[in-house]
Design an enzyme around this catalytic site. Structure first.
Site, PDB file in Angstrom:
ATOM      1  N   LYS A   8       0.872  -1.123  -0.087  1.00 24.00           N
ATOM      2  CA  LYS A   8       0.045  -0.095   0.112  1.00 24.00           C
ATOM      3  C   LYS A   8       0.875   1.388   0.064  1.00 24.00           C
ATOM      4  O   LYS A   8       2.174   1.307   0.779  1.00 24.00           O
ATOM      5  CB  LYS A   8      -0.864  -0.095   1.176  1.00 24.00           C
ATOM      6  CG  LYS A   8      -1.796   1.306   1.330  1.00 24.00           C
ATOM      7  CD  LYS A   8      -1.223   2.364   2.365  1.00 24.00           C
ATOM      8  CE  LYS A   8      -0.735   1.852   3.535  1.00 24.00           C
ATOM      9  NZ  LYS A   8       0.041   2.951   4.247  1.00 24.00           N
ATOM     10  N   ASP A 131      -6.409   0.299   8.311  1.00 29.22           N
ATOM     11  CA  ASP A 131      -5.986   0.058   6.920  1.00 29.22           C
ATOM     12  C   ASP A 131      -6.416  -0.938   6.129  1.00 29.22           C
ATOM     13  O   ASP A 131      -6.150  -1.299   4.909  1.00 29.22           O
ATOM     14  CB  ASP A 131      -4.435   0.179   6.595  1.00 29.22           C
ATOM     15  CG  ASP A 131      -3.923   1.421   6.717  1.00 29.22           C
ATOM     16  OD1 ASP A 131      -4.694   2.540   7.081  1.00 29.22           O
ATOM     17  OD2 ASP A 131      -2.440   1.859   6.930  1.00 29.22           O
TER      18      ASP A 131
END
Length: 258
Positions: A8, A131
């Site tokens: 990410k 997340d």
């Protein structure tokens, strides 16, 4: 059966302030690399996890591991042998354990043939960390709230050359947020706080910024990984080679955006 836990990055990250629950309100644009950790699964009577790869020693053991926690959300009594190839640095701002947990959810839904859609998995992902929902989707999205309120978003084209570099220093997200103060933005509002804890981030950003074809150049998440997008694979690879020659101990991944 295998699943990639895609790295990410935060193309932009604004911190709006502290929330009553002790977390911070953020507004971020998530994007994902083509590469990351790799999670595999095999038949087994019990649920187990084996970890290998360059960053295996840094992975949380036993019940603390997010992969096992994610698996148990899908089936406490189901068996599977999970094998994690840990290729991404830990506590590095690139998803790490969140991406691994999300990969476990995607992989085990297929392996156990569970009748669960992406929308069914998002609340489970949110229970594992802020997340994890974005990592579950692993596509460009805007995240607000703690980063777990997601909306479709446009970003750079898939296939854009991407270079990730980490100076080899683990960085606590909690410590970075604790040092955050409202300041003029650099594209990532956590950068100043992170640089106070890991000064090497400044050196890394300077090296990336000096690389021809690099734009933008930013820190990802709470650091210490930084990234640059490039206008060609050749420019990306030249930057990776130059940084590798100057800082051979730093971790690098020459990849592309998903």
């Amino acid at each position: 059966m295998r699943e990639t836990a895609y790295a990410k990055i935060n193309l932009a990250l604004a911190v709006r302030g502290r929330r009553d629950d002790g977390f911070h309100e953020i507004d971020t644009l998530f994007a994902f690399a083509e590469d990351g950790d790799v999670l595999a699964v095999e038949e087994a009577e019990a649920l187990t996890l084996d970890v290998s790869g360059p960053f295996a020693p840094e992975v949380a053991p036993g019940d603390e591991n997010l992969v096992l926690r994610a698996a148990r959300l899908l089936g406490e009594r189901r068996g599977a042998r999970l094998i994690l190839d840990k290729r991404l640095p830990v506590a590095a701002g690139v998803g790490g354990g969140s991406a691994d947990a999300a990969a476990a959810l995607r992989l085990l839904v297929r392996w156990w043939r569970l009748p669960l859609a992406e929308s069914d998995l998002l609340p489970l992902a949110a229970s594992l960390g802020a997340d994890v929902p974005a990592c579950l989707l692993s596509r460009t999205v805007r995240g607000t709230g703690r980063g777990d309120v997601l909306q479709p978003a446009e970003g750079p084209r898939a296939g854009t050359p991407l270079l990730l570099v980490n100076p080899g220093v683990a960085l606590s997200t909690a410590e970075v947020f604790a040092r955050w103060r409202p300041r003029p933005s650099s594209g990532n509002d956590l950068e100043t706080a992170a640089r106070e804890l890991v000064p090497e981030i400044g050196d890394l950003l300077a090296l990336l910024s000096a690389s021809p074809g690099a734009d933008p150049v930013r820190m990802s998440g709470s650091g210490a990984t930084c990234f640059a997008l490039f206008d060609s694979d050749e420019a990306r690879d030249a930057a990776a080679a130059r940084i590798g020659a100057l800082r051979p101990a730093w971790w690098r991944s020459a990849t592309r955006l998903r």
